[in-house]
Design an enzyme around this catalytic site. Structure first.
Site, PDB file in Angstrom:
ATOM      1  N   HIS A  31      -2.519  29.877 -15.859  1.00 37.84           N
ATOM      2  CA  HIS A  31      -2.296  28.990 -17.066  1.00 37.84           C
ATOM      3  C   HIS A  31      -1.230  28.815 -17.799  1.00 37.84           C
ATOM      4  O   HIS A  31      -1.092  28.309 -18.697  1.00 37.84           O
ATOM      5  CB  HIS A  31      -4.017  29.695 -17.624  1.00 37.84           C
ATOM      6  CG  HIS A  31      -3.130  30.953 -18.565  1.00 37.84           C
ATOM      7  ND1 HIS A  31      -3.981  32.141 -17.775  1.00 37.84           N
ATOM      8  CD2 HIS A  31      -2.499  31.632 -19.505  1.00 37.84           C
ATOM      9  CE1 HIS A  31      -3.288  33.252 -18.689  1.00 37.84           C
ATOM     10  NE2 HIS A  31      -2.669  32.753 -19.432  1.00 37.84           N
ATOM     11  N   ASP A  74      -6.517  31.364 -11.009  1.00 39.05           N
ATOM     12  CA  ASP A  74      -5.331  31.366 -12.631  1.00 39.05           C
ATOM     13  C   ASP A  74      -4.040  32.947 -12.004  1.00 39.05           C
ATOM     14  O   ASP A  74      -4.240  33.525 -12.394  1.00 39.05           O
ATOM     15  CB  ASP A  74      -6.006  32.096 -13.252  1.00 39.05           C
ATOM     16  CG  ASP A  74      -4.996  32.314 -14.655  1.00 39.05           C
ATOM     17  OD1 ASP A  74      -4.226  31.473 -14.885  1.00 39.05           O
ATOM     18  OD2 ASP A  74      -5.846  32.836 -15.746  1.00 39.05           O
ATOM     19  N   GLY A  96       0.261  37.213 -24.477  1.00 39.12           N
ATOM     20  CA  GLY A  96       1.683  36.956 -23.948  1.00 39.12           C
ATOM     21  C   GLY A  96       2.201  38.491 -22.784  1.00 39.12           C
ATOM     22  O   GLY A  96       2.674  38.454 -21.757  1.00 39.12           O
ATOM     23  N   SER A 121      -0.786  37.541 -20.790  1.00 34.19           N
ATOM     24  CA  SER A 121      -0.738  36.987 -19.045  1.00 34.19           C
ATOM     25  C   SER A 121       0.837  37.171 -18.340  1.00 34.19           C
ATOM     26  O   SER A 121       1.743  36.592 -18.125  1.00 34.19           O
ATOM     27  CB  SER A 121      -1.152  35.658 -19.573  1.00 34.19           C
ATOM     28  OG  SER A 121      -2.173  35.435 -20.692  1.00 34.19           O
ATOM     29  N   SER A 127      -5.197  37.968 -16.702  1.00 34.42           N
ATOM     30  CA  SER A 127      -5.765  35.946 -16.684  1.00 34.42           C
ATOM     31  C   SER A 127      -5.938  35.990 -18.629  1.00 34.42           C
ATOM     32  O   SER A 127      -4.938  36.076 -18.917  1.00 34.42           O
ATOM     33  CB  SER A 127      -6.894  35.441 -16.256  1.00 34.42           C
ATOM     34  OG  SER A 127      -7.455  34.461 -15.821  1.00 34.42           O
TER      35      SER A 127
END
Length: 394
Positions: free
Chosen positions: A239, A268, A348, A350, A365
């Site tokens: 993402h 993801d 941040g 992720s 995720s």
């Protein structure tokens, strides 16, 4: 993870995966509750008749206690990654007789849920701790499908919890009114196969903020350095960006790589190919002047103690609390097959790494909460990403 550039004697920049001071994770719960499967009356009658017939023929039986079957086998002391690998092996060996597994951190043992004594014996022979439970994985999978069909509500998640032998359904603070009532009714209809919980936060993908890897679409964290077709790459969250996007170590810095594949929703994860002379050690920077070498990819096991590294909050500890989680982030963004943990994370983080010792476990995720109040965080399994991309840790 924070992607930082350091310099070695060669003078070439080194891109590392970063992480900070560790907050202790909660110890796993999970005692061993033995449950026995119900035998249909007709089968019980047939079995009883057979015993009577054999007794009439002059045959006698000696009863065997459970201890008689287990004394010859000892439970192996295992590291969490080794327990995860054994869980994968036993799942393949047992097939439908396996009903989930988790890691007992106190005993340093793998506990495997099974549906009958024959399967339990297979577990013991392999060095695991067998636990006979009521719900089969097929029944729990059916419960998950019911939730997908009847309760696909933004702000919800569900994951299989082998400790309780149930599907644990979690609703965030946005689920209320008619949606909450509907969710309660669906879970109630599943009986002993599911339970419902509320979380104070809001489920969302963790993006923006941080200072690790940047593109025109935002900032995320580097996951793990990998090799594909002999070329250096790294993996992060899907993402975070689209295929073709360029990534740099700073907001206005020169590109260090191009995203060659990105998958979200459903999965993801994303793959970025390095460009130029950026070095790519297979390490996670621990933010204390040292780095954790990453030498393998491992499978998550419930109860496994893990660390998460991200560019916003650096390193935090916790444990795996569920597997095969489905999360509905809203706007049609549903991701399946995730690892659920109680490790905190924030925007941040992720794409950042979830690891256990030298084993790469997951990519951050999303989730709820923050590193002040806590919450749930979900991770894309690294093994699935590597399999899809045809890559390996390196």
């Amino acid at each position: 993870m924070c992607a930082s550039v350091t310099r070695r004697n060669s003078g070439r920049p080194i891109l590392r995966v970063r992480s900070p001071p560790r907050a202790p994770g909660a110890a796993p719960t999970g005692g061993q509750t033995l449950k026995h499967r119900r035998i249909p009356k007709r089968k019980a009658a047939i079995a009883g008749g057979a015993i009577v017939a054999l007794a009439a023929a002059g045959l006698t039986f000696q009863s065997a206690n459970a201890s008689d079957n287990t004394e010859q086998f000892s439970v192996k002391s295992l590291t969490a990654p080794a327990a995860g690998n054994l869980a994968v092996t036993l799942k393949a060996d047992l097939g439908a007789d396996e009903a989930g597994a988790y890691y007992d951190t106190k005993a340093k043992a793998l506990v495997v849920n099974v549906v009958d004594e024959a399967a339990a014996q297979t577990v013991r022979e392999a060095g695991g701790k067998a636990r006979i439970v009521e719900n089969t994985l097929t029944e729990l999978t059916g419960a998950r499908q019911t939730l997908t069909d009847k309760a696909s509500i933004p702000g919800t998640s569900w994951a299989t919890d082998p400790v309780t032998n149930k599907v644990v359904v979690t609703a965030d603070r946005t689920v209320s009114g008619a949606e909450w009532t509907k969710l309660q009714q669906v879970v109630k209809g599943l009986g002993g196969k599911a339970e419902l919980k509320k979380t104070a936060g809001e489920f969302k993908p963790f993006i923006a903020g941080g200072d690790a890897i940047h593109s025109g679409g935002g900032r995320c964290s580097l996951g793990f350095n990998v090799v594909k077709d002999g070329e250096p790459h790294f993996i992060t969250a899907g993402h975070c960006g689209q295929s073709g996007s360029e990534w740099s170590e700073s907001a206005d810095g020169a590109p260090i790589g191009t995203m060659v594949d990105s998958q979200f929703p459903g999965n993801d994860f994303a793959l970025v190919k390095y460009s130029g002379s950026t070095e790519h050690p297979s390490e996670v920077d621990l933010y204390n002047g040292s780095a954790q070498a990453i030498t393998q990819a491992g499978e998550a096991t419930v109860g496994m103690q893990v660390q998460r590294s991200g560019s916003t909050t650096q390193v935090h500890d916790g444990e795996v609390t569920g597997l095969d989680a489905t999360v509905n982030y809203g706007n049609g963004d549903i991701v399946e097959g995730l690892i659920q943990t109680n490790v905190c994370a924030e925007p941040g983080d992720s794409g950042g790494s979830l690891f256990a010792g030298d084993a790469a476990i997951g990519l951050t995720s999303g989730g709820s909460g923050d590193c002040t109040s806590g919450g749930e965080t979900f991770f894309q399994p690294v093994t699935e990403a590597l399999s899809v991309f045809g890559a390996e840790i390196g």
